[in-house]
Design an enzyme around this catalytic site. Structure first.
Site, PDB file in Angstrom:
ATOM      1  N   GLU A 340      52.813  39.015  44.520  1.00 32.64           N
ATOM      2  CA  GLU A 340      52.790  39.917  43.364  1.00 32.64           C
ATOM      3  C   GLU A 340      54.179  40.081  42.755  1.00 32.64           C
ATOM      4  OE1 GLU A 340      50.032  40.407  42.186  1.00 32.64           O
ATOM      5  OE2 GLU A 340      48.752  40.050  43.924  1.00 32.64           O
ATOM      6  N   TYR A 414      44.724  29.143  41.481  1.00 29.79           N
ATOM      7  CA  TYR A 414      45.662  29.516  42.541  1.00 29.79           C
ATOM      8  C   TYR A 414      46.007  28.309  43.421  1.00 29.79           C
ATOM      9  CZ  TYR A 414      44.681  34.409  41.328  1.00 29.79           C
ATOM     10  OH  TYR A 414      44.567  35.594  40.671  1.00 29.79           O
TER      11      TYR A 414
END
Length: 551
Positions: A340, A414
């Site tokens: 993140e 991803y």
């Protein structure tokens, strides 16, 4: 977004593509008028340039309401008198004013169209004040199915947070809810019960005690910020801080955690300065020195809110204690802190214009996990990690979604996206150049919204290699190219199949024990070899398949 093949990784992949209707065949996909209003640059958006917000709200945990106003400052680009502001059901806009005069507006689903009575002259900067309120959508499975999370900590105190990527910030506050136009700076004022603390983006300017016993926290964001990056986090927080000596000087790092987690956080959050050191090396300076770096505990997994990165990984390494790669390297770091925070460069600094290009955020940030490993544990470890995450690539749908309807592509953005970047790095075959490309991207596109084409063109230009067919193959189809070959009559004969026209990815192989570069295309090519028992091994760092038809 391991028990690697268990429910944890399934939730990760399913979650990030839960809203990806665009992954179906186009003939099966039905988009609505509301999809267009949400996902396109309508004429009611295009005529004005967003400059400033003052989001001024009261959050009431007792009845789960959010009420307040948003001051919207804008510059007129072309003359018009009809403006689109977005706010999703069941929230309601109650009043809109400009220079004290109330304006008429009408609602079309989640979009409000405001009729402006003043002349809107090109070049002028103006403001409207949008008053609103209601009970916003409650998050069902944040951050994937977002909204507002209303929970209690173990001491019975409120524990509240927002998360809204994809769904949109308009789920809880009125805004120009399209990614192409970021607000340049913003004041966020959040009124909460007096025993609680709000943590939002940017720097805390002041805390004002109100006569009713509540407190208002005023946070100022001095850098451009995307809508979904704006957040509220409300709890019985305690705070500790440190300074990171970075490329642009001292970076203020602040950590907000639940009161009972202070000691464990002081130890566990040591991954944060390690992350900053590694990523400043790979990507260039942290993009928001003016606004600081914050890591904030929340009641869900976590999210890349700009300068206010949220954390809910239960103070353990890996992804909820699991290794995303199945190699062991994924347990060397806290996945949420690294991933993140990596989005501060790829999502918050370099931001997609349309969510169809979400791979720009997730592919580079997933690859950043391996770069973190490489920085601290070496290149072999990083390569092993990035190859390990291939296990969950589905190759069912393309990575790029549909444009202008707010639809992202496959969750493969991803693991597969990271392996696309890894494959391109192999072809560049120059780590210093590859690093300069990553740093150059963050400098060239500093605080900008971008398209896939801009990223493709930049990588091709700076590497000196035309990667257009490679991007077409990996981003716009679900096929994995196959290197098909045979050895016969002292010839190695080979080509690419299962690929787009003109696919020409160079390939590193070991031929009879010697590292060799081949330049296969979709046409057959031939190389001389010493005999028909010659051996060929494809470099496993390339994300391709191979088929030896000799056998």
């Amino acid at each position: 977004m391991k028990k690697y093949v268990g429910s944890v990784i399934a939730a990760f992949l399913i979650g990030f593509s839960a809203n990806a209707q665009g992954l179906m065949n186009k003939s099966e996909t039905v988009f609505t008028h509301q999809d267009t209003l949400r996902g396109s640059i309508t004429k009611e958006r295009a005529w004005w340039d967003l400059k400033y917000y003052h989001l001024d709200i009261k959050v009431n945990p007792a009845d789960k309401t959010i009420t307040g106003s948003n001051t919207v400052r804008y510059t007129v680009l072309t003359e018009n008198n009809r403006m689109q502001i977005d706010l999703q059901e069941p929230m309601k806009i109650t009043k809109v004013t400009q220079n004290g005069k109330e304006l008429k507006f009408e609602r079309d689903g989640n979009a409000f169209f405001i009729t402006l009575t003043e002349n809107q002259k090109v070049g002028e900067t103006k403001e409207i004040i949008v008053s609103f309120g209601g009970v916003p959508k409650e998050a069902v499975r944040p951050p994937w199915d977002g909204g507002i999370t209303w929970q209690k900590d173990k001491n019975g105190k409120d524990f509240i947070a927002s998360s809204c990527q994809g769904l949109g910030a308009s789920v809880w506050w009125p805004c120009k809810d399209h990614m192409y136009d970021e607000v340049e700076n913003m004041l966020i004022s959040v009124n909460v019960p007096g025993h609680l603390t709000d943590v939002s983006n940017g720097r805390l300017q002041s805390v004002k005690k109100q006569k009713d016993g509540t407190k208002t926290f005023n946070w100022y964001v001095s850098n451009p910020i995307n809508n979904y990056g704006v957040n509220i986090n409300i709890a019985d927080y305690v705070n500790f801080s440190e300074k990171f000596k970075g490329e642009k000087g001292d970076l203020d790092c602040n950590y907000y955690v639940l009161r009972d987690n202070l000691e464990i956080a002081k130890k566990h959050f040591q991954d944060a300065p390690k992350m900053l050191k590694a990523f400043e090396s790979w990507f260039g300076p942290y993009p928001f020195y003016e606004d600081s770096y914050k890591l904030v505990e929340v009641p869900y997994l976590g999210m890349e809110h700009q300068s206010s990165v949220t954390y809910g990984n239960d103070y353990q390494n890996g992804y909820k204690g699991n290794d995303m790669s199945g190699t062991g390297w994924g347990l060397k770091f806290d996945y949420i802190i690294i991933h993140e925070s990596g989005h501060e460069w790829f999502a918050n600094n370099i931001t997609y214009k349309d969510i169809a290009d979400m791979w720009i955020h997730e592919s580079f940030t997933t690859y950043s996990e391996s770069l973190f490993i490489e920085y601290y544990y070496g290149k072999d470890a990083a390569n092993e990690y990035i190859r390990g995450i291939r296990k969950v690539i589905t190759n069912k749908k393309p990575i790029i979604g549909y444009y202008d309807v707010n639809v992202e592509g496959s969750g493969d953005m991803y693991p597969k996206g990271a392996n696309i970047i890894h494959t391109i790095r192999q072809v560049i075959n120059d780590d210093a150049k590859f690093k300069s490309i990553l740093r150059g991207m963050n400098k060239t596109f500093y605080h900008q919204t971008v398209t896939t084409k801009q990223i493709e063109d930049y990588i091709s230009k700076e590497s000196g290699i035309n990667f257009s067919p490679v991007f077409d193959q990996y981003l716009r189809t679900a096929q994995v190219p196959t290197f098909e070959y045979y050895i016969k009559n002292q010839k190695l004969v080979y080509h690419w199949i299962n690929c787009v026209e003109n696919f020409d990815l160079p390939l590193k192989v070991t031929l009879n024990g010697v590292e060799t570069w081949l330049k296969p295309t979709t046409d057959w090519k031939a190389e001389n070899v010493k005999d028909d028992k010659s051996t060929l091994v494809v470099d496993k760092n390339f994300y391709v398949t191979e088929f030896n038809i000799t056998n």
